[in-house]
Design an enzyme around this catalytic site. Structure first.
Site, PDB file in Angstrom:
ATOM      1  N   GLY A  46       0.810  -1.214   0.000  1.00 52.89           N
ATOM      2  CA  GLY A  46       0.000   0.000   0.000  1.00 52.89           C
ATOM      3  C   GLY A  46       0.842   1.262   0.000  1.00 52.89           C
ATOM      4  N   CYS A  47       1.876   1.278   0.810  1.00 51.81           N
ATOM      5  CA  CYS A  47       2.735   2.463   0.896  1.00 51.81           C
ATOM      6  C   CYS A  47       3.514   2.673  -0.397  1.00 51.81           C
ATOM      7  CB  CYS A  47       3.668   2.367   2.096  1.00 51.81           C
ATOM      8  SG  CYS A  47       2.757   2.378   3.671  1.00 51.81           S
ATOM      9  N   THR A  48       3.894   1.595  -1.046  1.00 53.02           N
ATOM     10  CA  THR A  48       4.581   1.699  -2.331  1.00 53.02           C
ATOM     11  C   THR A  48       3.634   2.266  -3.375  1.00 53.02           C
ATOM     12  OG1 THR A  48       6.083  -0.100  -1.788  1.00 53.02           O
ATOM     13  CG2 THR A  48       5.780   0.396  -4.131  1.00 53.02           C
ATOM     14  N   ALA A  51       3.145   6.035  -2.636  1.00 52.51           N
ATOM     15  CA  ALA A  51       4.352   6.816  -2.948  1.00 52.51           C
ATOM     16  C   ALA A  51       4.549   6.931  -4.457  1.00 52.51           C
ATOM     17  CB  ALA A  51       5.577   6.185  -2.287  1.00 52.51           C
TER      18      ALA A  51
END
Length: 161
Positions: A46-48, A51
């Site tokens: 999710g964070c990838t 970003a």
């Protein structure tokens, strides 16, 4: 429950270590609009996705007058690996004691897979040139969030790759 910021509130100031070896300070960005987003952990799916969406939208965000800063509790070496792996082109900062996340209401209880846990609440803030909160979004979804933010801010078009 931690404090929740609302439009018109002063944005809590911060100076954090950045992945480039320097620091990121909200005071240094005064005079421009800033998108500050909090993400739980570098290099997670999710964070990838989030970003990379900010990276892919950076030209249009900057063209509309916005700077972007991402903040997580990750140590600098992990953030550096994340930036290199994903070719990220905006500052990422480390908030290891979660003091800045707490000040923004982006650290506290949240639901994760049906359980209540304490951690980083995926959140995004738009801060105006005077340092006031314009937009405060909590519990955002990683996928589609940047596109929705762009629509909400009136930033149209898709950046060319």
């Amino acid at each position: 429950m931690s404090v929740r910021l609302s439009p018109g509130d002063p944005a809590p100031d911060f100076t954090l270590a950045a992945a480039d070896g320097g620091s990121v300070s909200l005071a240094d960005l005064r005079g421009q609009r800033v998108i500050v987003y909090f993400y739980p952990a570098a290099s997670t799916p999710g964070c990838t996705k989030e970003a990379c969406d900010f990276r892919d939208s950076l030209a249009s965000l900057q063209g509309a007058g916005y700077a972007v800063v991402g903040i997580s509790p990750d140590p600098i070496p992990k953030i550096v690996r994340f930036i290199e792996a994903e070719a990220l082109t905006f500052p990422l900062a480390s908030d290891p004691d979660k003091a800045v996340a707490t000040a923004y209401g982006a650290y506290g209880e949240k639901k994760l897979y049906g359980k209540v846990v304490t951690g980083i609440i995926r959140s995004t803030f738009v801060i105006d040139a005077e340092g006031l909160i314009e937009v405060a979004q909590y519990n955002v979804r990683a996928t589609g969030h940047v596109a929705k933010l762009r629509r909400d801010l009136g930033i149209d078009g898709i950046d060319a790759a």
